[in-house]
Design a protein around this motif. Structure first.
Motif, PDB file in Angstrom:
ATOM      1  N   LEU A  83       0.869  -1.185   0.000  1.00 49.05           N
ATOM      2  CA  LEU A  83       0.000   0.000   0.000  1.00 49.05           C
ATOM      3  C   LEU A  83       0.901   1.230   0.000  1.00 49.05           C
ATOM      4  O   LEU A  83       1.564   1.536   0.997  1.00 49.05           O
ATOM      5  CB  LEU A  83      -0.905  -0.008   1.235  1.00 49.05           C
ATOM      6  N   ARG A  84       0.939   1.943  -1.100  1.00 45.90           N
ATOM      7  CA  ARG A  84       1.958   2.975  -1.299  1.00 45.90           C
ATOM      8  C   ARG A  84       1.581   4.343  -0.749  1.00 45.90           C
ATOM      9  O   ARG A  84       2.445   5.120  -0.343  1.00 45.90           O
ATOM     10  CB  ARG A  84       2.267   3.111  -2.797  1.00 45.90           C
ATOM     11  N   THR A  85       0.304   4.674  -0.768  1.00 45.53           N
ATOM     12  CA  THR A  85      -0.080   6.030  -0.388  1.00 45.53           C
ATOM     13  C   THR A  85      -0.450   6.103   1.088  1.00 45.53           C
ATOM     14  O   THR A  85      -0.905   5.122   1.693  1.00 45.53           O
ATOM     15  CB  THR A  85      -1.283   6.518  -1.228  1.00 45.53           C
ATOM     16  N   ALA A  86      -0.272   7.291   1.677  1.00 51.90           N
ATOM     17  CA  ALA A  86      -0.649   7.500   3.076  1.00 51.90           C
ATOM     18  C   ALA A  86      -2.142   7.289   3.268  1.00 51.90           C
ATOM     19  O   ALA A  86      -2.589   6.797   4.307  1.00 51.90           O
ATOM     20  CB  ALA A  86      -0.242   8.904   3.514  1.00 51.90           C
ATOM     21  N   ARG A  87      -2.943   7.637   2.245  1.00 50.64           N
ATOM     22  CA  ARG A  87      -4.391   7.455   2.334  1.00 50.64           C
ATOM     23  C   ARG A  87      -4.745   5.978   2.469  1.00 50.64           C
ATOM     24  O   ARG A  87      -5.536   5.586   3.335  1.00 50.64           O
ATOM     25  CB  ARG A  87      -5.069   8.032   1.097  1.00 50.64           C
ATOM     26  N   ASP A  88      -4.139   5.137   1.616  1.00 49.45           N
ATOM     27  CA  ASP A  88      -4.439   3.705   1.658  1.00 49.45           C
ATOM     28  C   ASP A  88      -3.924   3.065   2.940  1.00 49.45           C
ATOM     29  O   ASP A  88      -4.577   2.198   3.532  1.00 49.45           O
ATOM     30  CB  ASP A  88      -3.834   3.002   0.442  1.00 49.45           C
ATOM     31  N   GLN A  89      -2.758   3.475   3.380  1.00 46.26           N
ATOM     32  CA  GLN A  89      -2.203   2.937   4.623  1.00 46.26           C
ATOM     33  C   GLN A  89      -3.075   3.328   5.817  1.00 46.26           C
ATOM     34  O   GLN A  89      -3.349   2.510   6.698  1.00 46.26           O
ATOM     35  CB  GLN A  89      -0.774   3.438   4.818  1.00 46.26           C
ATOM     36  N   GLY A  90      -3.516   4.586   5.833  1.00 47.05           N
ATOM     37  CA  GLY A  90      -4.378   5.042   6.914  1.00 47.05           C
ATOM     38  C   GLY A  90      -5.707   4.308   6.925  1.00 47.05           C
ATOM     39  O   GLY A  90      -6.236   3.976   7.992  1.00 47.05           O
TER      40      GLY A  90
END
Length: 330
Positions: A83-90
Motif C-alpha cells: 500500500l503505497r499512499t498514506a491514504r491507503d495505509q491510513g
C-alpha cells in the motif's frame, strides 16, 4: 482463557510464564502484527455465538472463552508495504482498529486495565487534576508553548530550581528530566514548537509505588547521592532501593486516584521531601516493575499473575469501557 495484548518484553513474559506454569491458557497478541502479518476472522451466524478467531505469529486462538485480558504495552498496526499512499495505509490501519477493538470490547472478560481508561490515564494533565482531587500534593507546574510565559515561570521558581520534561518517554526519542541551566534560557524560544512541562524541582528520595488491584507495593529509590539526582531513571543502578511502608492516608489517597482513573494496575512516581511531605509526579498505567522487584524482593509479578488468574476464574462479564479505536504506543 487469559488474553495478553502486548509485545514480547521482559515484564510481560515474566507474568505469562508464571500463568503458563500454573496451567492457565494464555493467548498473546501483538497489535503490531496486524493487519500485515496476522489474520482476523469474526464469523457471525444467525442466532449463534460468533466465532472470533485471530491467527498471529504465535498461532491460532478463538477468543470466545476469554474471561481476563491484560492490556500491557501496545504498538501501532503494521500495514502491508504494497500500500503505497498514506491514504491507503491510513484506511487499512483504521479498518483494522475498527475490527480488532470492536472484538476486544465484545469479549465477556475483565480488563487490566480497561483500554480506553488506560489511554485516558496516560494524559498527565488529567492525572494531575485527578490526583489533586484525591488529596495528593503536586509540585508547582506549568505547561506552555509560550516562551514569555516559560521565562516568567523560571524567573519565579529560579534557574537551577526548575526542571523541564516531556509528556511521554518514547523509546525512540527518550528525554530525561533536566534542570534548567543558564545556557538553556537562550533556547526558550523553541518552546513555541510544542508544549513543555516546567516544574519546581523537588529535592528528596523517589518512591515507585506499584498498585496491583488493591495491593500496594512501595519502594524507595534514593538517587540524592548519585551522579544525576534529578531523574532516578537514569541512575537507578547507582541508587539504593528498599521496600518501604507508606503512611495509611497516603495509601488511601493513591487508591482513590487509581479508582478515579479506572485503573487496576499502575506504577506511581512520588518524591518524599526532606520535611516528610510526599509529592505526586505521575502514574504510568503500563509502567515497569521488575527493576524494583529484583532489588527488593517485592512479589509484584506474582501479584499480577494471581490477579489475572482470579479474574480467569470468574463468571464472564462485559468490560467496563470500550478500547480505543487505534493501536497506540504506551
Amino acid at each position: 482463557m487469559i488474553l495478553v495484548v502486548s509485545y514480547d518484553e521482559d515484564h510481560t513474559l515474566d507474568v505469562v510464564r508464571r500463568l503458563e506454569r500454573a496451567g492457565r491458557d494464555v493467548v498473546r497478541v501483538d497489535l503490531a502484527d496486524f493487519p500485515a502479518h496476522a489474520v482476523i476472522n469474526l464469523d457471525y451466524a444467525d442466532g449463534e455465538r460468533p466465532d472470533c478467531g485471530l491467527t498471529t505469529r504465535t498461532g491460532y486462538a478463538s477468543l470466545g472463552g476469554c474471561r481476563a485480558a491484560w492490556w500491557r504495552r501496545v504498538r501501532p498496526f503494521t500495514v502491508d508495504q504494497r500500500l503505497r499512499t498514506a491514504r491507503d495505509q491510513g484506511f487499512a490501519a483504521s479498518e483494522t482498529g475498527q475490527s480488532l477493538h470492536g472484538l476486544f470490547h465484545s469479549l465477556p472478560c475483565t480488563w487490566v486495565n480497561p483500554p480506553t481508561l488506560d489511554a485516558l490515564a496516560h494524559h498527565k494533565p488529567y492525572q494531575w487534576e485527578t490526583a489533586r482531587r484525591a488529596g495528593l500534593t503536586l509540585p508547582r507546574t506549568l505547561v506552555t508553548n509560550q516562551p514569555a510565559r516559560a521565562r516568567r515561570f523560571i524567573q519565579d521558581v529560579g534557574v537551577g530550581r526548575t526542571v523541564f520534561k516531556a509528556f511521554l518517554a518514547h523509546t525512540e526519542a527518550w528525554r530525561e528530566t533536566r534542570l534548567v541551566r543558564p545556557e538553556d534560557l537562550t533556547q526558550l524560544d523553541t518552546v513555541r514548537y510544542a508544549p513543555v512541562i516546567f516544574q519546581e524541582f523537588v529535592p528528596g528520595a523517589d518512591l515507585r509505588v506499584t498498585v496491583v488491584g488493591d495491593r500496594v507495593f512501595a519502594a524507595e529509590i534514593d538517587a540524592s547521592e548519585t551522579s544525576y539526582p534529578v531523574d532516578m531513571r537514569t541512575v537507578v543502578d547507582q541508587a539504593p532501593v528498599r521496600p518501604v511502608t507508606l503512611p495509611p492516608p497516603l495509601t488511601d489517597a493513591l487508591l482513590r486516584l487509581m479508582s478515579s482513573l479506572g485503573l487496576v494496575y499502575g506504577a506511581i512516581d512520588l518524591r518524599r521531601r526532606p520535611d516528610g511531605q510526599y509529592v505526586f509526579f505521575e502514574v504510568n498505567p503500563a509502567g515497569q516493575w521488575l527493576f524494583v522487584e529484583h532489588r527488593t524482593g517485592l512479589p509484584i509479578s506474582a501479584a499480577l499473575a494471581a490477579l489475572l488468574a482470579r479474574l480467569d476464574d470468574r463468571e464472564p462479564e462485559r468490560a467496563a469501557a470500550p478500547p480505543p479505536l487505534a493501536g497506540s504506543a504506551a
